[in-house]
Design a protein around this motif. Structure first.
Motif, short mmCIF file in Angstrom:
data_model
loop_
_atom_site.label_atom_id
_atom_site.label_comp_id
_atom_site.label_asym_id
_atom_site.label_seq_id
_atom_site.Cartn_x
_atom_site.Cartn_y
_atom_site.Cartn_z
N VAL A 29 0.86 -1.18 0.00
CA VAL A 29 0.00 0.00 0.00
C VAL A 29 0.90 1.23 0.00
O VAL A 29 1.78 1.36 0.86
CB VAL A 29 -0.93 0.01 1.23
CG1 VAL A 29 -1.74 1.30 1.27
CG2 VAL A 29 -1.85 -1.20 1.20
N GLN A 42 -2.39 6.19 2.06
CA GLN A 42 -3.51 6.02 2.97
C GLN A 42 -4.36 7.28 2.89
O GLN A 42 -3.84 8.40 2.85
CB GLN A 42 -3.04 5.81 4.41
CG GLN A 42 -2.41 4.46 4.65
CD GLN A 42 -2.00 4.26 6.10
OE1 GLN A 42 -1.92 5.21 6.86
NE2 GLN A 42 -1.76 3.02 6.48
N ARG A 43 -5.67 7.10 2.81
CA ARG A 43 -6.57 8.25 2.72
C ARG A 43 -6.63 8.96 4.07
O ARG A 43 -6.77 8.33 5.11
CB ARG A 43 -7.96 7.82 2.28
CG ARG A 43 -8.90 8.98 2.00
CD ARG A 43 -10.09 8.53 1.21
NE ARG A 43 -9.74 8.04 -0.12
CZ ARG A 43 -9.45 8.82 -1.14
NH1 ARG A 43 -9.47 10.14 -1.00
NH2 ARG A 43 -9.15 8.31 -2.32
N GLU A 44 -6.50 10.27 4.04
CA GLU A 44 -6.51 11.09 5.25
C GLU A 44 -7.42 12.28 5.02
O GLU A 44 -7.03 13.25 4.39
CB GLU A 44 -5.08 11.55 5.57
CG GLU A 44 -4.92 12.13 6.96
CD GLU A 44 -3.46 12.38 7.29
OE1 GLU A 44 -2.89 13.35 6.74
OE2 GLU A 44 -2.89 11.60 8.06
N THR A 50 2.40 6.12 2.76
CA THR A 50 2.84 5.14 3.75
C THR A 50 4.37 5.13 3.77
O THR A 50 5.03 5.81 2.99
CB THR A 50 2.32 3.75 3.40
OG1 THR A 50 2.91 3.35 2.15
CG2 THR A 50 0.80 3.73 3.26
#
Length: 296
Positions: free
Chosen positions: A52, A55-57, A64
């Motif tokens: 991955v 990462q959606r924030e 990552t």
């Protein structure tokens, strides 16, 4: 050294742009593709690597640890490729300095000054390239680019600030509203149909805010794709326009245009930018001449 298969180049390019610019939408705009195309390339890259990368924030993306490692590798690799391409192109044109600028700047400001430039810098032959936008991938293939832009300056460029950008409202003395606007505050413009350009959609709203006016009250009239056409329409008396001061200086001096409220700083600059690592002493000489011209 392991000779394993590399991920698809398009996927790596999409990842590098999304990581550098901080989002899929910005990457899509920079690479001139759709949001969905970037998303597909990112999924393909993650599937290929088995890790991955983002990462959606909230509404954005965060790299990552694996994504950070890959970004560091991609940044160095793409920078080396860009530098190699610039060097190869320069070998094919060792004499002329290839300078990019918008068609409007070229037509309205540079061409009338070319004779003066050639007299001042006779050992600097130039090849002109009409380029829209700011700090694009295409512009990195040039020796230098003359821009109207606002900081912060993007990574990968050396930017020489030549002069603050100043803009103002201009109108032909033949326009029916010219005499009235000359004796009224900026708020009197709210009743006028305003000429505007799609290349600088924020020009009028920013001017309104700087004069304490509500942008939503502005009445936009005829629109033009390029600033050059906008200013030709203004000189012809077809409406009220907004423009950078140097591009209308000759018309103001000749009385073909009036500036009822003068010109104000935008926070942007006239800049001469070069790709990092592309040192060329001729650019410094050109920057000095341009600075003097803009100050005059």
């Amino acid at each position: 050294m392991t000779d394993g298969p590399l991920p698809p180049l398009n996927a790596l390019r999409s990842f590098e742009a999304a990581a550098r610019l901080g989002g899929v939408g910005r990457a899509a705009e920079a690479l001139h593709v759709t949001h969905g195309a970037i998303s597909r390339q990112l999924r393909l890259l993650e599937e290929h690597l088995g890790v991955v990368l983002f990462q959606r924030e909230g509404r954005g993306l965060r790299l990552t640890r694996a994504g950070e490692d890959l970004q560091a590798a991609c940044t160095g690799a793409f920078d080396q490729i860009r530098e190699a391409v610039v060097a190869l192109k320069r070998q094919q044109r060792p004499e002329a300095l290839v300078l990019g600028c918008s068609g409007s700047i070229l037509a309205r400001w540079m061409i009338p000054r070319l004779q003066a430039l050639q007299s001042a810098l006779p050992q600097l032959p130039l090849h002109w390239s009409a380029q829209d936008g700011s700090f694009t991938a295409e512009q990195q293939g040039l020796d230098a680019v003359l821009l109207l832009a606002q900081p912060p300056w993007p990574r990968g460029w050396q930017v020489r600030e030549l002069a603050p950008e100043r803009v103002g409202v201009v109108v032909s003395p033949q326009h029916p509203a010219a005499a009235r606007l000359a004796h009224q505050p900026p708020s009197s413009l709210l009743g006028e149909s305003l000429l505007h350009t799609t290349s600088r959609p924020q020009a009028w709203p920013a001017w309104a805010l700087s004069h304490g006016l509500e942008p939503a009250q502005l009445q936009l009239g005829s629109g033009f794709e390029h600033l050059y056409y906008l200013l030709e329409a203004a000189v012809a008396g077809l409406g009220v326009a907004i423009a950078p001061e140097p591009l209308v200086a000759d018309e103001l001096a000749a009385g073909r245009l009036l500036a009822p409220w003068g010109f104000g700083a935008t926070g942007g600059f006239w800049v001469l930018a070069t790709p990092e690592g592309a040192a060329d002493p001729r650019v410094d000489a050109l920057a000095g001449w341009l600075t003097a011209q803009l100050a005059g």
